[in-house]
Design an enzyme around this catalytic site. Structure first.
Site, PDB file in Angstrom:
ATOM      1  N   GLU A 162      -1.886  -7.099   7.492  1.00 36.42           N
ATOM      2  CA  GLU A 162      -0.569  -6.994   8.106  1.00 36.42           C
ATOM      3  C   GLU A 162      -0.519  -7.833   9.389  1.00 36.42           C
ATOM      4  OE1 GLU A 162       2.463  -6.955   8.005  1.00 36.42           O
ATOM      5  OE2 GLU A 162       2.990  -4.867   7.549  1.00 36.42           O
ATOM      6  N   HIS A 209       0.811  -1.211   0.000  1.00 39.66           N
ATOM      7  CA  HIS A 209       0.000   0.000   0.000  1.00 39.66           C
ATOM      8  C   HIS A 209       0.854   1.274   0.000  1.00 39.66           C
ATOM      9  CE1 HIS A 209       1.021   0.863   4.194  1.00 39.66           C
ATOM     10  NE2 HIS A 209       0.871  -0.428   4.430  1.00 39.66           N
TER      11      HIS A 209
END
Length: 215
Positions: free
Chosen positions: A84, A11
């Site tokens: 994550e 990202h």
């Protein structure tokens, strides 16, 4: 069957990235720089004519994937397994802050030893297993004509891909972290596994012209 190429894309930048704060699964948005990074990278990745687009459901990954979806018309397929690493109560803290309160735990993490992040977070091994399993499942759903983009997070991608490729954990630290909006490109290998085409890339893959028999 298996996909023809996997692009694992980190990202764009967030405010917490800039402040060097651990994010984990805290749902932090892209900042203005991160949005622009995603737009620029999406334009490059769109030229690869991706056929499927997966993303972590955390908004920083989802918004990054959204830039590519807008260019390609692909539907984003969200997958929590692409999140994550969970860092529990370490989220929002800098490494210096954690070192001041939990130095032994942080030292074990940095030494590559098995250690949960925070009071109830994940270990490196747990996130690697989770992410690797997601890659196995996603790649198996594709065909040799597919280029699949997987929009995700830096740490999970790094250790998960190493696990996916069968690299011994003692060597994972040799693979550098991903910069914001950079990606890792994986291609099928001749032994029915996968190989790294590019690592921490920000430009499109170029043909390899050499005597290397991997070609």
């Amino acid at each position: 069957m298996s996909a023809g190429r996997l692009i694992v894309w980190r990202h764009g930048r967030t405010e917490w990235n800039l402040q060097d704060k651990m994010q984990g699964q805290a749902d932090i948005p892209l900042d203005e720089v991160g949005i622009e990074q995603a737009r620029v990278a999406a334009a490059r990745l769109a030229s690869l004519a991706p056929t499927r687009l997966f993303a972590s459901d955390l908004q920083r990954a989802a918004a990054t994937a959204g830039e590519l979806a807008a260019l390609t018309g692909l539907k984003i397929e969200y997958d929590e397994a692409l999140r994550e690493i969970h860092v529990d109560d370490w989220a929002g803290k800098t490494s210096a802050e954690i070192a001041a309160t939990q130095p032994e735990a942080l030292a074990r993490v940095r030494a590559g030893q098995t250690q949960r992040r925070g009071a109830a977070g994940e270990t490196t091994e747990e996130v690697a297993d989770r992410f690797s399993a997601a890659l196995t499942r996603i790649s198996a759903e594709g065909t040799s004509e597919d280029t699949i983009v997987i929009t995700t997070h830096g740490f999970a991608a790094r250790v998960g891909i190493c696990q996916f490729l069968g690299i011994p954990q003692a060597h994972w630290s040799a693979f550098g972290g991903l910069a914001n909006c950079n990606w890792i490109s994986l291609l099928p290998s001749r032994n029915n596994g996968w190989r790294i085409e590019e690592w921490n890339a920000g430009s499109l893959p170029e043909p390899v012209m050499s005597d290397d028999p991997q070609r």
